[in-house]
Design an enzyme around this catalytic site. Structure first.
Site, PDB file in Angstrom:
ATOM      1  N   LYS A 185      -8.502  17.167  32.690  1.00  0.00           N
ATOM      2  CA  LYS A 185      -9.426  18.223  32.450  1.00  0.00           C
ATOM      3  C   LYS A 185      -9.763  18.659  30.904  1.00  0.00           C
ATOM      4  O   LYS A 185      -8.938  18.125  30.175  1.00  0.00           O
ATOM      5  CB  LYS A 185      -9.368  19.492  33.418  1.00  0.00           C
ATOM      6  CG  LYS A 185      -9.114  19.198  34.627  1.00  0.00           C
ATOM      7  CD  LYS A 185     -10.427  18.797  35.459  1.00  0.00           C
ATOM      8  CE  LYS A 185     -10.854  18.770  36.819  1.00  0.00           C
ATOM      9  NZ  LYS A 185      -9.907  17.779  37.722  1.00  0.00           N
TER      10      LYS A 185
HETATM   11  C1  LIG Z   1      -9.835  18.247  39.491  1.00  0.00           C
HETATM   12  C2  LIG Z   1     -10.881  18.878  40.264  1.00  0.00           C
HETATM   13  C3  LIG Z   1     -10.544  19.835  41.430  1.00  0.00           C
HETATM   14  C4  LIG Z   1      -8.875  19.905  41.486  1.00  0.00           C
HETATM   15  O1  LIG Z   1      -8.114  20.440  40.558  1.00  0.00           O
HETATM   16  P1  LIG Z   1      -6.445  20.355  40.718  1.00  0.00           P
HETATM   17  O2  LIG Z   1      -6.159  21.277  39.555  1.00  0.00           O
HETATM   18  O3  LIG Z   1      -6.058  18.704  40.397  1.00  0.00           O
HETATM   19  O4  LIG Z   1      -6.204  20.744  41.959  1.00  0.00           O
HETATM   20  C5  LIG Z   1     -11.085  20.635  41.958  1.00  0.00           C
HETATM   21  N1  LIG Z   1     -12.295  20.257  41.964  1.00  0.00           N
HETATM   22  C6  LIG Z   1     -13.149  19.668  41.159  1.00  0.00           C
HETATM   23  C7  LIG Z   1     -14.666  19.509  40.880  1.00  0.00           C
HETATM   24  C8  LIG Z   1     -12.133  18.875  40.294  1.00  0.00           C
HETATM   25  O5  LIG Z   1     -12.714  18.140  39.365  1.00  0.00           O
END
Ligand SMILES: *Cc1c(COP(=O)(O)O)cnc(C)c1O
Length: 379
Positions: free
Chosen positions: A186
């Site tokens: 992210k």
């Molecule tokens: C990465 C992601 C998640 C989950 O995030 P985590 O921190 O890995 O649980 C949820 N929704 C979207 C759209 C994502 O890209």
């Protein structure tokens, strides 16, 4: 070393980690308090300030943040939640875990791959409790019409803002709650981690209690002798963030603005270079839409064999991906839910290709990606 190698791999995504992160982790070890303490609290405060809200609640993933969000609003059996199928599967999984039913809604169009307001309106039933928006790719959804739709039908409005950390003053304000992710790929990372913003003060308090088993006193309070015992007020979870992750978060959030700026500059370069290709490669969203530029999605021309394009790009040492295979096509969801057809989502997902985007890319890397893609589409 990379710069002189003949064909360095251009990664799809890559975290920015270095000496400041190492020092921050060592400082936590030296201090000796390694879970939910002062660093978590400071990280929450700085994150909240950056996003223009009063408070934020740190958790160990965005998935946990979403689950907490559904819990504090008592979303459960018999409830329906409107959600796009074009998202990471966690967005729908948490709804199923809550015992509620995800109702997949089509996107506006392949060039505006956000959940469609009109399609959502048409799927509202007496069982609908909430709408879950996803700021796909970090591109901001215009929230006002959604707030109005939600208010008109007495619905809750949630944001999966996993892609959108750092979009200051836009997220978690018009909605009832918003969840962010600090997973490795992210815009900022704590390896694993997430943050929840909740508008209502009482629900927020409930989220804090549910984050740590429903207990009245925290471990830190007890260690400091501020609390003798504790009661359990609610059937909670362990969604705590630890001090090591908060220490990473405190370093990363300092750089987030600058990184998002780089991502936007690289995205603009992509737009400009892709426009010069003879093949019709479309870029979703208008260049002017506010964005954290989390990923670089493009739409390949009709009839393109995406698999062979991706293979060719791999041979050119360029990583690509697809965001996303639509959730309603996954086996689990095909078996669980009635068949739905989401034509715009399906068109988008068949043509989408995600190109490399992260702050360590150079403009020359972008040009190399676009040239390689152009070559691939001509052959
Ligand atoms: C990465 C992601 C998640 C989950 O995030 P985590 O921190 O890995 O649980 C949820 N929704 C979207 C759209 C994502 O890209």
């Amino acid at each position: 070393m990379h710069a002189t190698a003949p064909n360095p791999v251009i990664e799809l995504a890559a975290p920015c980690l270095g000496e400041p992160e190492k020092r921050a982790l060592c400082a936590v070890i030296d201090d000796g308090w390694i879970t939910m303490g002062e660093r978590v609290r400071r990280f929450e405060q700085i994150f909240a300030e950056l996003h223009g809200v009063d408070e934020a609640i740190a958790v160990n993933s965005a998935t946990a943040a979403l689950q907490l969000c559904l819990s504090i609003f008592d979303i459960g059996p018999g409830d329906e939640v409107l959600v796009p199928s074009l998202t990471f599967v966690a967005t729908a999984n948490v709804i199923v875990h809550a015992g509620a039913t995800p109702v997949f809604v089509d996107i506006e169009s392949p060039t505006v791959p956000h959940i469609s307001l009109r399609a959502a309106d048409a799927r509202i039933t007496p069982r609908t409790r909430a709408i879950m928006l996803v700021h796909y790719g970090g591109y901001l959804i215009d929230l006002q019409p959604w707030r109005e739709l939600a208010d008109r039908h007495g619905l809750l409005l949630f944001e999966d803002a996993a892609h959108a950390a750092g979009l200051a003053g836009a997220i978690g304000i018009a909605s009832d709650a918003a969840a962010f992710s600090f997973f490795t790929n992210k815009n900022m990372t704590t390896a694993e981690g997430g943050m929840l913003i909740v508008r209502d003060e009482q629900r927020r308090q409930r989220a804090r209690i549910l984050r740590t088993h429903g207990m009245t006193a925290t471990t830190l309070d007890r260690a400091r002798g501020n609390a003798v015992g504790y009661d359990v007020l609610d059937c909670g979870f362990n969604f705590r963030m630890d001090e090591l992750r908060a220490a990473l978060g405190l370093v990363q959030i300092e750089r987030l603005g600058e990184w998002n700026e780089s991502r936007r500059a690289l995205t603009n370069r992509y737009r400009r270079e892709l426009a010069h290709l003879t093949a019709e490669v479309a870029v979703p969203f208008d260049a002017g839409r506010p964005t954290s530029a989390h990923i670089m999605p493009v739409l390949l021309p009709p009839q393109t064999d995406r698999r062979s394009v991706m293979q060719g790009m791999r041979e050119a040492a360029i990583q690509t991906s697809v965001h996303y295979p639509p959730i309603h096509h996954f086996q689990f969801y095909r078996q669980k839910l009635p068949v739905t057809s989401l034509p715009q989502t399906e068109r988008f997902c068949e043509a989408e290709l995600t190109l490399p985007l992260h702050p360590r890319l150079t403009l020359a890397d972008v040009d190399r990606v676009v040239t390689a893609l152009g070559d691939m589409l001509r052959t």
